[in-house]
Write a protein that holds these residues in place. Sequence first.
Motif, short mmCIF file in Angstrom:
data_model
loop_
_atom_site.label_atom_id
_atom_site.label_comp_id
_atom_site.label_asym_id
_atom_site.label_seq_id
_atom_site.Cartn_x
_atom_site.Cartn_y
_atom_site.Cartn_z
N VAL A 1 0.86 -1.18 0.00
CA VAL A 1 0.00 0.00 0.00
C VAL A 1 0.90 1.23 0.00
O VAL A 1 1.76 1.38 0.89
N LEU A 2 0.73 2.09 -0.98
CA LEU A 2 1.54 3.29 -1.12
C LEU A 2 0.64 4.51 -0.89
O LEU A 2 -0.29 4.77 -1.67
N LEU A 3 0.91 5.22 0.20
CA LEU A 3 0.12 6.40 0.56
C LEU A 3 1.02 7.64 0.44
O LEU A 3 2.18 7.61 0.88
N PRO A 4 0.50 8.72 -0.12
CA PRO A 4 1.29 9.95 -0.23
C PRO A 4 1.75 10.42 1.16
O PRO A 4 0.97 10.38 2.10
N LYS A 5 2.98 10.83 1.25
CA LYS A 5 3.48 11.36 2.52
C LYS A 5 2.77 12.67 2.85
O LYS A 5 2.31 13.38 1.97
N ASN A 6 2.66 12.95 4.15
CA ASN A 6 2.03 14.19 4.64
C ASN A 6 0.54 14.24 4.31
O ASN A 6 -0.01 15.31 3.99
#
Length: 205
Positions: A199-204
């Motif tokens: 799962v790749l979630l945008p940082k911040n």
Amino acid sequence: MGDIKIYNIKEIIEKCNIDYFVETGTLLGDAVEHVRGNNLKKVISFEIMEELVDKATKRFEEDDKVDIVLGDSSKVLPDTLSKLDGNTIFWLDAHFPGADIGINNYVDDIETDTNLPLEKEIRAIAKRIGKYKDVLIIDDLWIYEDGDWEWGTFDNHMAKHGHSVRRSDLCGGDSSFIRELFSETHTIKVINKFQGSLVLLPKNT
């Protein structure tokens, strides 16, 4: 073949201001069914098997927010990406067309991007970095990495079902390209459930 229901898609949509959902590998359309009730501009699913496209198209024919697209995602995804003018969840689950339901064999055309389109999909999506804050969920990680997956290993799974193909036989066979492209912009989490996923979630966010 994973199950998108293990992820809190509603929460991701709200937290990451998602406008679109894009799936590669429609199969029976269950992922489309699961997400289409959310507040999205469009749900798009790519499937290379014409008979599966026909069934899914009929299943969702009354929902004008759902598009079932016939095509090889490694080839047709880039054209669609240029039309997505907002943050998108990508559910990447295309591999071995038709094999999970017995239409094709896992070993057919094993060296082609059609059987394992993930790297081409990822490289196309990565071109959106900096413009959009997309979320990526990549299923069947056991094809690309060793791990303590709930369902064991890809090799054992293949052997159990009488197939001679092994992970080492596959084109590429590792997931380093994902981390090389997204590690600076996204938090990357390994999920061990089922066949494993990223799962790749945008940082911040």
